[in-house]
Design a protein around this motif. Structure first.
Motif, PDB file in Angstrom:
ATOM      1  N   ASP A 198      43.921  42.418  82.371  1.00 18.59           N
ATOM      2  CA  ASP A 198      43.566  42.927  81.041  1.00 18.59           C
ATOM      3  C   ASP A 198      44.024  42.022  79.901  1.00 18.59           C
ATOM      4  O   ASP A 198      43.905  42.390  78.733  1.00 18.59           O
ATOM      5  CB  ASP A 198      44.132  44.335  80.841  1.00 18.59           C
ATOM      6  CG  ASP A 198      45.656  44.380  80.929  1.00 18.59           C
ATOM      7  OD1 ASP A 198      46.258  43.403  81.426  1.00 18.59           O
ATOM      8  OD2 ASP A 198      46.247  45.382  80.502  1.00 18.59           O
ATOM      9  N   ILE A 199      44.526  40.823  80.215  1.00 20.27           N
ATOM     10  CA  ILE A 199      44.890  39.860  79.173  1.00 20.27           C
ATOM     11  C   ILE A 199      43.761  38.843  79.062  1.00 20.27           C
ATOM     12  O   ILE A 199      43.555  38.030  79.964  1.00 20.27           O
ATOM     13  CB  ILE A 199      46.214  39.153  79.477  1.00 20.27           C
ATOM     14  CG1 ILE A 199      47.357  40.170  79.538  1.00 20.27           C
ATOM     15  CG2 ILE A 199      46.513  38.087  78.410  1.00 20.27           C
ATOM     16  CD1 ILE A 199      48.699  39.578  79.918  1.00 20.27           C
ATOM     17  N   PRO A 200      42.992  38.876  77.976  1.00 24.00           N
ATOM     18  CA  PRO A 200      41.824  37.993  77.878  1.00 24.00           C
ATOM     19  C   PRO A 200      42.211  36.556  77.571  1.00 24.00           C
ATOM     20  O   PRO A 200      43.246  36.282  76.962  1.00 24.00           O
ATOM     21  CB  PRO A 200      41.025  38.606  76.724  1.00 24.00           C
ATOM     22  CG  PRO A 200      42.048  39.293  75.877  1.00 24.00           C
ATOM     23  CD  PRO A 200      43.106  39.788  76.820  1.00 24.00           C
ATOM     24  N   ILE A 201      41.362  35.627  78.015  1.00 23.72           N
ATOM     25  CA  ILE A 201      41.554  34.250  77.605  1.00 23.72           C
ATOM     26  C   ILE A 201      41.354  34.153  76.097  1.00 23.72           C
ATOM     27  O   ILE A 201      40.681  34.973  75.479  1.00 23.72           O
ATOM     28  CB  ILE A 201      40.601  33.297  78.360  1.00 23.72           C
ATOM     29  CG1 ILE A 201      39.146  33.724  78.190  1.00 23.72           C
ATOM     30  CG2 ILE A 201      40.979  33.209  79.825  1.00 23.72           C
ATOM     31  CD1 ILE A 201      38.157  32.747  78.783  1.00 23.72           C
ATOM     32  N   ASN A 202      41.989  33.148  75.498  1.00 24.71           N
ATOM     33  CA  ASN A 202      41.992  32.896  74.047  1.00 24.71           C
ATOM     34  C   ASN A 202      42.842  33.905  73.273  1.00 24.71           C
ATOM     35  O   ASN A 202      42.807  33.910  72.040  1.00 24.71           O
ATOM     36  CB  ASN A 202      40.569  32.870  73.471  1.00 24.71           C
ATOM     37  CG  ASN A 202      39.701  31.830  74.149  1.00 24.71           C
ATOM     38  OD1 ASN A 202      40.138  30.708  74.391  1.00 24.71           O
ATOM     39  ND2 ASN A 202      38.472  32.198  74.496  1.00 24.71           N
ATOM     40  N   SER A 203      43.630  34.728  73.974  1.00 28.10           N
ATOM     41  CA  SER A 203      44.569  35.620  73.286  1.00 28.10           C
ATOM     42  C   SER A 203      45.911  34.907  73.109  1.00 28.10           C
ATOM     43  O   SER A 203      46.120  33.793  73.608  1.00 28.10           O
ATOM     44  CB  SER A 203      44.744  36.919  74.073  1.00 28.10           C
ATOM     45  OG  SER A 203      45.218  36.666  75.384  1.00 28.10           O
TER      46      SER A 203
ATOM     47  N   ASP B  16      48.020  39.850  66.213  1.00 29.94           N
ATOM     48  CA  ASP B  16      47.349  39.026  67.222  1.00 29.94           C
ATOM     49  C   ASP B  16      48.302  38.600  68.336  1.00 29.94           C
ATOM     50  O   ASP B  16      47.860  38.237  69.432  1.00 29.94           O
ATOM     51  CB  ASP B  16      46.741  37.777  66.584  1.00 29.94           C
ATOM     52  CG  ASP B  16      45.372  38.040  65.971  1.00 29.94           C
ATOM     53  OD1 ASP B  16      44.820  39.134  66.204  1.00 29.94           O
ATOM     54  OD2 ASP B  16      44.862  37.173  65.254  1.00 29.94           O
ATOM     55  N   PHE B  17      49.619  38.626  68.048  1.00 29.88           N
ATOM     56  CA  PHE B  17      50.600  38.268  69.063  1.00 29.88           C
ATOM     57  C   PHE B  17      50.990  39.514  69.862  1.00 29.88           C
ATOM     58  O   PHE B  17      51.493  40.486  69.293  1.00 29.88           O
ATOM     59  CB  PHE B  17      51.857  37.672  68.425  1.00 29.88           C
ATOM     60  CG  PHE B  17      51.683  36.272  67.921  1.00 29.88           C
ATOM     61  CD1 PHE B  17      51.714  35.198  68.789  1.00 29.88           C
ATOM     62  CD2 PHE B  17      51.485  36.033  66.567  1.00 29.88           C
ATOM     63  CE1 PHE B  17      51.556  33.901  68.320  1.00 29.88           C
ATOM     64  CE2 PHE B  17      51.330  34.745  66.093  1.00 29.88           C
ATOM     65  CZ  PHE B  17      51.367  33.676  66.970  1.00 29.88           C
ATOM     66  N   LYS B  18      50.763  39.481  71.167  1.00 37.05           N
ATOM     67  CA  LYS B  18      51.174  40.556  72.055  1.00 37.05           C
ATOM     68  C   LYS B  18      52.417  40.114  72.822  1.00 37.05           C
ATOM     69  O   LYS B  18      52.490  38.986  73.321  1.00 37.05           O
ATOM     70  CB  LYS B  18      50.057  40.908  73.041  1.00 37.05           C
ATOM     71  CG  LYS B  18      48.722  41.240  72.376  1.00 37.05           C
ATOM     72  CD  LYS B  18      48.846  42.395  71.383  1.00 37.05           C
ATOM     73  CE  LYS B  18      47.497  42.715  70.751  1.00 37.05           C
ATOM     74  NZ  LYS B  18      47.619  43.731  69.663  1.00 37.05           N
ATOM     75  N   SER B  19      53.406  40.997  72.917  1.00 40.00           N
ATOM     76  CA  SER B  19      54.636  40.661  73.630  1.00 40.00           C
ATOM     77  C   SER B  19      54.390  40.576  75.129  1.00 40.00           C
ATOM     78  O   SER B  19      53.588  41.343  75.690  1.00 40.00           O
ATOM     79  CB  SER B  19      55.713  41.709  73.353  1.00 40.00           C
ATOM     80  OG  SER B  19      56.060  41.730  71.997  1.00 40.00           O
ATOM     81  N   GLY B  20      55.085  39.652  75.772  1.00 41.16           N
ATOM     82  CA  GLY B  20      54.928  39.509  77.213  1.00 41.16           C
ATOM     83  C   GLY B  20      56.183  39.000  77.892  1.00 41.16           C
ATOM     84  O   GLY B  20      57.172  38.635  77.236  1.00 41.16           O
ATOM     85  N   VAL B  21      56.147  39.000  79.208  1.00 45.18           N
ATOM     86  CA  VAL B  21      57.205  38.441  80.045  1.00 45.18           C
ATOM     87  C   VAL B  21      56.624  37.190  80.696  1.00 45.18           C
ATOM     88  O   VAL B  21      55.634  37.264  81.427  1.00 45.18           O
ATOM     89  CB  VAL B  21      57.672  39.442  81.112  1.00 45.18           C
ATOM     90  CG1 VAL B  21      58.718  38.795  82.027  1.00 45.18           C
ATOM     91  CG2 VAL B  21      58.243  40.701  80.454  1.00 45.18           C
TER      92      VAL B  21
END
Length: 293
Positions: free
Chosen positions: A126-131, A193-198
């Motif tokens: 569910d994480i799209p490219i260009n994100s 536009d910035f989503k937090s991630g590990v």
């Protein structure tokens, strides 16, 4: 010799007074430093500057310092991998926290802000490219931080759970886990536009990231194990090659660090961006504007 005096073999200073690998001198860098892997990307960022006062290129290390909207910023290329992060962070720290004349550590510590602007591959469908992903946590498979003491900041519960979940091969370096600086994390989360991630930092691009060309992998299922891992409601989002070293070295040296990732690939569905340059340029502009606030 005085124990506080660093010998020529430990602190290597070039004849012109510059630090050994980076070839830059005290005063050449700003307190805000953007790191990139590719030397060519330095100019992709500094083309937005109003002025440039320092421009040095030695080996894979390109350094430019200048002004963006009146804020002094240094941009430096590290090359690929945490081995180079070890060099770059120790030498940048030395430029501000060691007196080159006396070869002694300065009594007052100067804190630097490091912002990685890089590319990455997602492992969640569910994480799209260009994100864009800002790394809240980094997981290091590289082993760099295990060579240093005083690593009380590492999240051992997280790494132990990951080792158990992946049935980690003990012949590999034990994973370590380190968090981003909270103040920088909050700054970049201001932009939705910035989503937090590990973010997992791998020791290579091919087998360590589950890529198979002509060679077989030790663990064919590693990326799937990473994709299905969860800890305290957090999941692993993306793979790259520098973030854990950046977070670990910054924590050891008393600096702040954040890693920003342009997602150019989705490793699970096999997609790759059709316009990576546009995505990276978007990340660069957003980064500079937030730093200039």
């Amino acid at each position: 010799m005085n124990e506080s005096h660093l010998s020529p073999s430990e602190l290597i200073i070039n004849p012109d007074g510059s630090i050994y690998h980076l070839n830059i001198k005290p005063g050449d860098i700003a307190q805000t430093i953007i790191t990139v892997g590719d030397p060519a990307r330095v100019q992709d960022i500094t083309k937005h500057f109003e002025s440039i006062e320092v421009d040095v290129h030695h080996r894979e290390f390109r350094t430019q310092t200048g002004y963006y909207k009146s804020k002094r910023i240094t941009v430096i290329s590290t090359g690929i991998g945490t081995d180079n992060i070890d060099i770059v962070f120790n030498e940048l720290d030395a430029l501000v926290n060691i007196d080159f004349e006396t070869r002694s550590i300065k009594p007052v510590h100067t804190e630097l802000n490091f912002i990685r602007v890089g590319t990455s591959g997602a492992i969640q469908l569910d994480i799209p490219i260009n994100s864009l992903i800002v790394s809240e946590i980094a997981v290091g498979f590289d082993g760099l931080i295990h060579f240093y003491k005083d690593t009380h900041f590492l999240d051992e519960a997280f790494s132990n759970a990951l080792i158990k979940h992946t049935h980690w091969n003990s012949n590999k370096s034990a994973p370590y886990v380190v968090a981003a600086d909270k103040s920088l994390l909050d700054l970049f989360r201001m932009d939705t536009d910035f989503k937090s991630g590990v973010t997992v930092t791998n020791v290579g691009f091919y087998a360590p990231q589950g890529r198979k060309l002509r060679l077989n992998l030790e663990d064919e299922e590693l990326n799937e194990k990473l994709r299905t891992f969860q800890m305290n409601g957090k999941r692993i989002t993306n793979l790259e090659m520098e973030t854990s070293g950046i977070y670990g070295m910054a924590s050891l040296l008393g600096h702040k660090a954040i890693s920003l990732n342009a997602i150019l690939a989705n490793r699970t569905n096999g997609e790759f961006s059709s316009d990576p340059t546009k995505t990276v340029e978007k990340l660069i502009k957003k980064t500079l504007d937030l730093l200039a606030i």
